[in-house]
Design a protein around this motif. Structure first.
Motif, PDB file in Angstrom:
ATOM      1  N   LEU A 315       0.839  -1.202   0.000  1.00 19.13           N
ATOM      2  CA  LEU A 315       0.000   0.000   0.000  1.00 19.13           C
ATOM      3  C   LEU A 315       0.874   1.252   0.000  1.00 19.13           C
ATOM      4  O   LEU A 315       0.612   2.196  -0.767  1.00 19.13           O
ATOM      5  CB  LEU A 315      -0.921   0.000   1.222  1.00 19.13           C
ATOM      6  CG  LEU A 315      -1.785   1.245   1.413  1.00 19.13           C
ATOM      7  CD1 LEU A 315      -2.700   1.468   0.218  1.00 19.13           C
ATOM      8  CD2 LEU A 315      -2.598   1.144   2.700  1.00 19.13           C
ATOM      9  N   LEU A 318       2.406   1.750  -3.485  1.00 20.55           N
ATOM     10  CA  LEU A 318       1.452   2.300  -4.455  1.00 20.55           C
ATOM     11  C   LEU A 318       1.234   3.790  -4.209  1.00 20.55           C
ATOM     12  O   LEU A 318       1.147   4.582  -5.154  1.00 20.55           O
ATOM     13  CB  LEU A 318       0.114   1.553  -4.376  1.00 20.55           C
ATOM     14  CG  LEU A 318       0.115   0.091  -4.827  1.00 20.55           C
ATOM     15  CD1 LEU A 318      -1.283  -0.507  -4.664  1.00 20.55           C
ATOM     16  CD2 LEU A 318       0.580  -0.057  -6.269  1.00 20.55           C
ATOM     17  N   GLN A 319       1.154   4.176  -2.934  1.00 24.12           N
ATOM     18  CA  GLN A 319       0.964   5.589  -2.617  1.00 24.12           C
ATOM     19  C   GLN A 319       2.184   6.409  -3.037  1.00 24.12           C
ATOM     20  O   GLN A 319       2.047   7.532  -3.528  1.00 24.12           O
ATOM     21  CB  GLN A 319       0.690   5.749  -1.118  1.00 24.12           C
ATOM     22  CG  GLN A 319      -0.689   5.253  -0.707  1.00 24.12           C
ATOM     23  CD  GLN A 319      -0.930   5.354   0.781  1.00 24.12           C
ATOM     24  OE1 GLN A 319       0.005   5.308   1.570  1.00 24.12           O
ATOM     25  NE2 GLN A 319      -2.188   5.488   1.176  1.00 24.12           N
ATOM     26  N   ASN A 322       2.065   6.971  -6.648  1.00 21.01           N
ATOM     27  CA  ASN A 322       0.991   7.901  -7.007  1.00 21.01           C
ATOM     28  C   ASN A 322       1.251   9.335  -6.562  1.00 21.01           C
ATOM     29  O   ASN A 322       0.470  10.229  -6.889  1.00 21.01           O
ATOM     30  CB  ASN A 322      -0.329   7.420  -6.388  1.00 21.01           C
ATOM     31  CG  ASN A 322      -1.130   6.548  -7.344  1.00 21.01           C
ATOM     32  OD1 ASN A 322      -1.163   6.810  -8.539  1.00 21.01           O
ATOM     33  ND2 ASN A 322      -1.756   5.506  -6.820  1.00 21.01           N
ATOM     34  N   THR A 323       2.316   9.543  -5.794  1.00 19.89           N
ATOM     35  CA  THR A 323       2.522  10.885  -5.223  1.00 19.89           C
ATOM     36  C   THR A 323       3.873  11.466  -5.617  1.00 19.89           C
ATOM     37  O   THR A 323       4.575  12.047  -4.787  1.00 19.89           O
ATOM     38  CB  THR A 323       2.400  10.846  -3.685  1.00 19.89           C
ATOM     39  OG1 THR A 323       3.313   9.843  -3.182  1.00 19.89           O
ATOM     40  CG2 THR A 323       1.002  10.535  -3.238  1.00 19.89           C
ATOM     41  N   VAL A 348      -2.305  -5.450   0.044  1.00 17.04           N
ATOM     42  CA  VAL A 348      -2.755  -4.144   0.546  1.00 17.04           C
ATOM     43  C   VAL A 348      -3.636  -4.339   1.778  1.00 17.04           C
ATOM     44  O   VAL A 348      -3.548  -3.579   2.753  1.00 17.04           O
ATOM     45  CB  VAL A 348      -3.498  -3.363  -0.557  1.00 17.04           C
ATOM     46  CG1 VAL A 348      -4.236  -2.171   0.026  1.00 17.04           C
ATOM     47  CG2 VAL A 348      -2.511  -2.894  -1.621  1.00 17.04           C
ATOM     48  N   ALA A 359     -11.400   0.250  -4.808  1.00 19.52           N
ATOM     49  CA  ALA A 359     -10.480   1.345  -4.473  1.00 19.52           C
ATOM     50  C   ALA A 359      -9.028   0.893  -4.616  1.00 19.52           C
ATOM     51  O   ALA A 359      -8.167   1.638  -5.105  1.00 19.52           O
ATOM     52  CB  ALA A 359     -10.744   1.836  -3.051  1.00 19.52           C
ATOM     53  N   ILE A 360      -8.755  -0.346  -4.205  1.00 13.22           N
ATOM     54  CA  ILE A 360      -7.390  -0.883  -4.321  1.00 13.22           C
ATOM     55  C   ILE A 360      -7.007  -1.022  -5.791  1.00 13.22           C
ATOM     56  O   ILE A 360      -5.903  -0.650  -6.203  1.00 13.22           O
ATOM     57  CB  ILE A 360      -7.284  -2.251  -3.608  1.00 13.22           C
ATOM     58  CG1 ILE A 360      -7.562  -2.093  -2.117  1.00 13.22           C
ATOM     59  CG2 ILE A 360      -5.908  -2.862  -3.832  1.00 13.22           C
ATOM     60  CD1 ILE A 360      -7.666  -3.399  -1.352  1.00 13.22           C
ATOM     61  N   ASN A 362      -8.241   0.636  -8.341  1.00 11.08           N
ATOM     62  CA  ASN A 362      -8.055   1.986  -8.894  1.00 11.08           C
ATOM     63  C   ASN A 362      -6.667   2.527  -8.578  1.00 11.08           C
ATOM     64  O   ASN A 362      -5.996   3.098  -9.444  1.00 11.08           O
ATOM     65  CB  ASN A 362      -9.121   2.936  -8.324  1.00 11.08           C
ATOM     66  CG  ASN A 362     -10.338   3.039  -9.236  1.00 11.08           C
ATOM     67  OD1 ASN A 362     -10.195   3.186 -10.444  1.00 11.08           O
ATOM     68  ND2 ASN A 362     -11.517   2.955  -8.657  1.00 11.08           N
ATOM     69  N   GLN A 363      -6.269   2.322  -7.307  1.00  6.08           N
ATOM     70  CA  GLN A 363      -4.936   2.780  -6.882  1.00  6.08           C
ATOM     71  C   GLN A 363      -3.853   2.054  -7.680  1.00  6.08           C
ATOM     72  O   GLN A 363      -2.883   2.657  -8.141  1.00  6.08           O
ATOM     73  CB  GLN A 363      -4.773   2.486  -5.381  1.00  6.08           C
ATOM     74  CG  GLN A 363      -3.445   2.926  -4.811  1.00  6.08           C
ATOM     75  CD  GLN A 363      -3.579   4.147  -3.936  1.00  6.08           C
ATOM     76  OE1 GLN A 363      -4.367   5.038  -4.219  1.00  6.08           O
ATOM     77  NE2 GLN A 363      -2.807   4.188  -2.870  1.00  6.08           N
ATOM     78  N   SER A 366      -3.730   3.168 -11.435  1.00  9.58           N
ATOM     79  CA  SER A 366      -3.203   4.516 -11.651  1.00  9.58           C
ATOM     80  C   SER A 366      -1.732   4.629 -11.258  1.00  9.58           C
ATOM     81  O   SER A 366      -1.021   5.513 -11.749  1.00  9.58           O
ATOM     82  CB  SER A 366      -4.025   5.540 -10.857  1.00  9.58           C
ATOM     83  OG  SER A 366      -3.961   5.274  -9.470  1.00  9.58           O
ATOM     84  N   ALA A 367      -1.255   3.722 -10.389  1.00  8.85           N
ATOM     85  CA  ALA A 367       0.126   3.800  -9.909  1.00  8.85           C
ATOM     86  C   ALA A 367       1.104   3.088 -10.832  1.00  8.85           C
ATOM     87  O   ALA A 367       2.191   3.589 -11.104  1.00  8.85           O
ATOM     88  CB  ALA A 367       0.235   3.216  -8.500  1.00  8.85           C
TER      89      ALA A 367
END
Length: 455
Positions: A315, A318-319, A322-323, A348, A359-360, A362-363, A366-367
């Motif tokens: 998790l 992935l964040q 994405n950031t 996750v 939601a997972i 999607n993350q 996109s990541a």
């Protein structure tokens, strides 16, 4: 008149045989050889300062010890021939300076795995095949002594209180050991080797593990900062592939690597290497990949490279992707690209957050831009079997398209899988991004055709 009672004999269920366990060699000559080796080694210990010998393994000192061993053989008045004396001297030197019976195997660069199932059964993987060797330990205590010799310098232990341990040899090879009472038939140890001659992209092409067009494409993807996930099963070559993909990262970027055991060998000048830490003897002080990953985000990295995601750290990875930490890479265990989605969802959830599956996904979609699937095929060949683009979501489904893939046609007479690496004809959606970073890819490499054949 009452019917006669009949005794029906029910068939007895055969007793299950107890699991067989390797037995100690009973050959009298072998037993006497071991006894002689033990006697001479004990005399050697009495005559020399073994603590100094362990710290110094220079050739000159080894030769001095060899001469002492030869003199002790004469003293014992042994009836060994010249070849047997040389073998005895070499085995005692291996016990004194190295890891005993394992030294012969560790000197062979072609051995990729050493698998020890108790003291009398040692397998190796060589050329993609498992073979039983004639290497044996004297007994279980001998094997436990070698395990202790590996883990003690690292400040770890392997005993009844802590019967499982992970460690690393001086050459970087990974070691896992598990001992009784958990290992029923004696201590068990697995050593994953790392060759001195590292595999590079030229080797991938020469071994037909991938096509030159794939290397050109992957170099552009890494240079342009795409987030890449390397997937594959055990022994499929994920770490080697991650190491080679990392070589395409520009030299002016700050890279933070995070691993359980430091295996990556990045060539860039600005690399910060982080490694997890197991708990101490009191069970405290453990530092996990997740701890290091959270800390790495505060270290102003341009890219984060994680050796393997296998839990809640997925998790955080992935964040990070994405950031703003574009160009990050990691590996996971998954047999195919579609399995990656389920594996990531499961890992996750291990982070302890009750997130909906959509939601997972999607993350994830996109990541991650690209999945590179590695596999070990029938017969031991390792290949990149798919390079897959993640194109977003359609409803609850992650949309994926193979750009390159391996199509297996069968198995040859040697039992090795063969087939073709093909370009599927799919043009990735991120070509504009590659061009914006100065990476111009010829449209021809995406034309549907065979790129490499095993024939």
């Amino acid at each position: 008149m009452h019917p006669k009672s009949v005794n029906v004999q029910m068939p007895q269920k055969p007793k299950e045989a107890a699991p067989s366990k390797p037995k100690e060699p009973t050959d009298d000559k072998t037993r006497k050889f071991h006894e002689l080796k033990t006697t001479i080694h004990r005399k050697l210990v009495d005559q020399l300062d073994m603590s100094k010998l362990s710290a110094d393994s220079s050739g000159e000192l080894r030769e001095q010890v060899r001469q002492v061993v030869v003199a002790l053989c004469d003293e014992e008045n042994t009836l060994l021939n010249q070849q047997e004396r040389q073998r005895l001297a070499q085995e005692i030197l291996d016990e004194t300076f190295g890891l005993g019976p394992l030294e012969t195997l560790l000197k062979d660069p072609k051995i990729s795995d050493i698998l020890i199932n108790g003291p009398y059964q040692v397998y190796i993987e060589k050329g993609g095949r498992l073979n039983l060797t004639d290497v044996k330990f004297k007994d279980n205590q001998h094997l436990l002594h070698i395990i202790d010799k590996i883990v003690a310098p690292l400040g770890r232990r392997c005993d009844e209180v802590s019967p499982m341990v992970d460690a690393r040899l001086k050459d970087g090879s990974r070691v896992n050991a598990i001992i009784p009472p958990l290992a029923i038939d004696g201590a068990s140890m697995s050593i994953r080797r790392f060759g001195k001659d590292t595999i590079n992209w030229d080797d991938y092409i020469r071994f037909k593990s991938c096509a030159p067009e794939m290397v050109e494409f992957l170099e552009a993807c890494v240079h342009s900062g795409l987030n890449i996930l390397i997937a594959g099963g055990t022994g499929s070559g994920k770490t080697t592939l991650l190491n080679n993909l990392s070589s395409f990262i520009p030299e002016d970027e700050r890279i933070v690597t995070i691993e359980d055991a430091a295996e990556l060998q990045l060539r860039q000048p600005h690399v910060v290497r982080l490694e997890t830490r197991p708990p101490n003897l009191e069970g405290k002080g453990r530092i996990t990949i997740r701890d290091l990953l959270i800390n790495a985000l505060r270290m102003r990295p341009d890219r984060i490279v994680v050796g393997e995601c296998r839990g809640g750290e997925t998790l955080d990875m992935l964040q990070a992707m994405n950031t703003g930490h574009d160009g990050s890479m990691t590996t996971i265990h998954a047999n195919n690209t579609r399995d990656c989605v389920q594996r990531v969802e499961t890992m996750v959830m291990m982070a302890g957050f009750d997130l909906p599956a959509k939601a997972i996904r999607n993350q994830f979609a996109s990541a991650v831009h690209l999945i590179v699937q590695a596999s070990r095929l029938t017969g031991g060949r390792r290949k990149i079997i798919a390079v897959t683009e993640l194109q977003g979501m359609e409803g609850d489904v992650v949309v994926m398209q193979d750009i390159f893939k391996f199509e297996q046609d069968g198995v040859d007479s040697d039992g090795k899988a063969h087939g073709r690496i093909v370009s599927t004809g799919v043009r990735p959606l991120f070509l504009d991004r590659l061009a914006a970073h100065g990476c111009k890819i010829s449209p021809k490499i995406f034309e549907p055709r065979d790129l490499v054949s095993d024939y």
